[in-house]
Design a protein around this motif. Structure first.
Motif, mmCIF file in Angstrom:
data_model
loop_
_atom_site.group_PDB
_atom_site.id
_atom_site.type_symbol
_atom_site.label_atom_id
_atom_site.label_comp_id
_atom_site.label_asym_id
_atom_site.label_seq_id
_atom_site.Cartn_x
_atom_site.Cartn_y
_atom_site.Cartn_z
ATOM 1 N N ARG A 344 0.819 -1.212 0.000
ATOM 2 C CA ARG A 344 0.000 0.000 0.000
ATOM 3 C C ARG A 344 0.854 1.263 0.000
ATOM 4 N NH1 ARG A 344 -1.365 2.880 4.454
ATOM 5 N NH2 ARG A 344 -3.079 4.385 4.242
ATOM 6 N N GLU A 372 -8.391 4.535 4.207
ATOM 7 C CA GLU A 372 -8.906 3.236 4.666
ATOM 8 C C GLU A 372 -7.819 2.178 4.452
ATOM 9 O OE1 GLU A 372 -12.481 2.545 2.499
ATOM 10 O OE2 GLU A 372 -13.419 4.422 3.124
ATOM 11 N N PRO A 373 -6.791 2.179 5.299
ATOM 12 C CA PRO A 373 -5.607 1.346 5.037
ATOM 13 C C PRO A 373 -5.821 -0.145 5.149
ATOM 14 C CG PRO A 373 -5.461 2.399 7.179
ATOM 15 C CD PRO A 373 -6.651 3.004 6.500
ATOM 16 N N PHE A 374 -6.858 -0.590 5.822
ATOM 17 C CA PHE A 374 -7.005 -2.024 6.052
ATOM 18 C C PHE A 374 -8.169 -2.632 5.260
ATOM 19 C CE2 PHE A 374 -5.148 -0.216 9.966
ATOM 20 C CZ PHE A 374 -3.910 -0.821 9.863
ATOM 21 N N THR A 375 -8.603 -1.948 4.219
ATOM 22 C CA THR A 375 -9.686 -2.480 3.402
ATOM 23 C C THR A 375 -9.097 -3.147 2.149
ATOM 24 O OG1 THR A 375 -9.927 -0.331 2.297
ATOM 25 C CG2 THR A 375 -11.323 -0.761 4.213
ATOM 26 N N ARG A 376 -9.921 -3.939 1.479
ATOM 27 C CA ARG A 376 -9.509 -4.633 0.284
ATOM 28 C C ARG A 376 -8.997 -3.622 -0.750
ATOM 29 N NH1 ARG A 376 -13.641 -7.630 -3.928
ATOM 30 N NH2 ARG A 376 -12.038 -8.612 -5.219
#
Length: 378
Positions: A344, A372-376
Motif C-alpha cells: 500500500r 482506509e488502510p485495512f480495506t480490500r
C-alpha cells in the motif's frame, strides 16, 4: 567502478561500486521482520528526491510547493533534506563508525530518525545514515555533500589538491540521470538477471513482488483511464486482479493487459491495450515497444522476468511422460498461504508522484486507499 570518499579528509568510505537504478522498494516498510540488504553487493543508487530530516507536514508545505517538487497528492510529510543521497549495501561501507547519540530505532536496529548516524572514522564528520531496523531494507545512505565519487583506481592515496579537478567533474555528474541503455543490454536482460520467485519458502508472498506490483498498479490505473481491465490468467491475475477489481468499475468495455518486452515475440502485443514491460535494473529505463498504440506500464525487471519467462517445474515431463505412478522428486512449486496484497505504501508513494492523480476519479481512489488502510485489497 567508483568509490566514495569523505569530502573533508578524502578517506575511502566504500568498496568499489557501480551505479544501478534505485529499486522501487527502496522506501518500502514490510511487516516486523528483518529484511536483507536493499542493494546488491558492489552497487549503488541515487535518490533524486530530498532524503531524511528535517521533515515538514503537508499542511505546512502546501499543494503548490509540493507539486513543484513532483508530489501531486497529500502525503504525511515531505523531506527537506538534501537531494541526491547515495545508497549502498551496509557490507560495501569502509572506514565508518557509529555516532552513539544518533542510534535510535523502533525495534531491532537503527531507523535513521535522527539523521546521519555514521561518521568518517578518520575525521569524525557525519557522512551517512545506516538503517537496519525491522520492516526496512538494510541500507547505508550517504549524505551527498559529505562524500565525493572518484574512480576506483585513483582512490588510494588521493589528495584534495591533486584531485580537485577530477572530483569536481565527478561531482558534477555523480547524481545526474544515466544515459538510456543500449539495445545490447536489453537483449542480455534475461541472461544477466534472474527472475524473483513470487513466493518465499515459508509460503509468504515475496516483499519484492508486493513492492513491484504496488508501484506498477499505480501506473496501471493511470493507463486504464478509469475503465475496467482484463488480465491474462495466471500470476498477473493472482497479483493484480483483486486490486483492480476493487479500485476500478466493473461495467463496460475492458482494456486488455498483456506482457511485452525483450525476448518476447511481437505478437505478444496483438490485441493488447496496456503492456507490462520491464524497467531496466541498471539504468531505470523503461522498455518501449515499437509500432503499437498500447500504453506502457513499467514493472521491476526481476518480477517481469518471472512473469515473461516462468520456470515452474512440472511434476511430470511436458513430453514423453513417466511410468505410471512415478513422479519427479523435485520440490513442487511453492504456493502462497494467503491472497496477494500489493504494498500500500509503495502504491501511494508512486501514485502521489504521477500528475494524473489530480484527475478527480484517480484522486478519489488515492484518498480512499490512504484513508482506509485495512480495506480490500491492501
Amino acid at each position: 567502478m567508483v568509490v566514495f570518499t569523505c569530502a573533508r579528509c578524502d578517506a575511502v568510505l566504500t568498496g568499489p561500486v557501480e551505479r544501478v537504478a534505485l529499486p522501487v522498494r527502496a522506501h518500502q516498510a514490510y511487516g516486523h521482520e528483518l529484511l536483507p540488504a536493499l542493494m546488491e553487493p558492489g552497487t549503488y543508487a541515487v535518490e533524486p528526491e530530498p532524503f531524511g530530516p528535517p521533515w515538514r507536514p503537508w499542511g505546512e508545505v502546501g499543494a503548490e510547493e509540493a507539486a513543484a517538487r513532483g508530489v501531486f497528492a497529500p502525503v504525511p510529510g515531505l523531506s527537506f533534506g538534501a537531494p541526491g543521497a547515495v545508497v549502498v549495501a551496509p557490507g560495501d561501507t569502509r572506514g565508518t563508525v557509529l555516532i552513539p547519540d544518533r542510534c535510535d530505532g523502533y525495534c531491532l536496529g537503527l531507523d535513521g530518525r535522527d539523521g546521519p548516524n555514521l561518521a568518517c572514522a578518520q575525521c569524525a564528520s557525519p557522512v551517512a545514515t545506516r538503517i537496519d531496523d525491522c520492516t526496512f531494507w538494510q541500507t547505508v545512505w550517504f549524505v551527498p555533500d559529505a562524500v565525493r565519487r572518484v574512480p576506483d583506481d585513483t582512490a588510494e592515496g588521493c589528495s584534495a589538491d591533486a584531485d580537485a579537478d577530477a572530483d569536481a567533474d565527478a561531482d558534477a555528474d555523480a547524481y545526474s540521470d544515466l544515459a538510456p541503455d543500449s539495445a545490447a543490454d536489453w537483449a542480455a536482460l534475461a541472461r544477466e538477471f534472474q527472475g524473483a520467485p513470487p513466493v518465499e519458502a515459508c509460503g509468504a508472498w515475496d516483499a519484492r513482488w508486493e513492492a513491484a506490483v504496488g508501484s506498477a498498479l499505480a501506473h496501471l490505473l493511470v493507463a486504464s483511464a478509469g475503465a475496467p481491465v482484463a488480465l491474462p490468467d495466471g500470476i498477473l491475475t493472482d497479483t493484480f486482479g483483486r486490486a483492480l477489481d476493487a479500485l476500478l468499475p466493473s461495467g463496460g468495455a475492458r482494456r486488455r493487459v498483456g506482457v511485452a518486452g525483450p525476448g518476447l515475440p511481437s505478437s505478444a502485443l496483438r490485441d493488447v491495450d496496456i503492456a507490462l514491460v520491464p524497467r531496466h535494473p541498471r539504468t531505470g529505463e523503461v522498455w518501449q515497444p515499437s509500432d503499437t498504440a498500447a500504453a506502457v506500464v513499467p514493472l521491476e525487471a526481476d518480477v517481469w522476468l518471472h512473469v515473461a519467462f516462468p520456470r515452474e517445474q512440472l511434476p511430470v515431463p511436458a513430453t514423453g511422460g513417466l511410468p505410471d505412478g512415478v513422479y519427479r522428486d523435485d520440490p513442487l512449486p511453492l504456493r502462497p498461504m494467503r491472497l496477494f496484497a500489493p504494498d500500500r505504501r509503495v502504491f501511494l508513494r508512486t501514485l502521489a508522484r504521477l500528475p494524473a492523480v489530480r484527475e478527480p476519479w484517480l484522486r478519489a481512489v488515492y484518498d480512499r486507499v490512504r484513508d482506509e488502510p485495512f480495506t480490500r485489497p491492501f
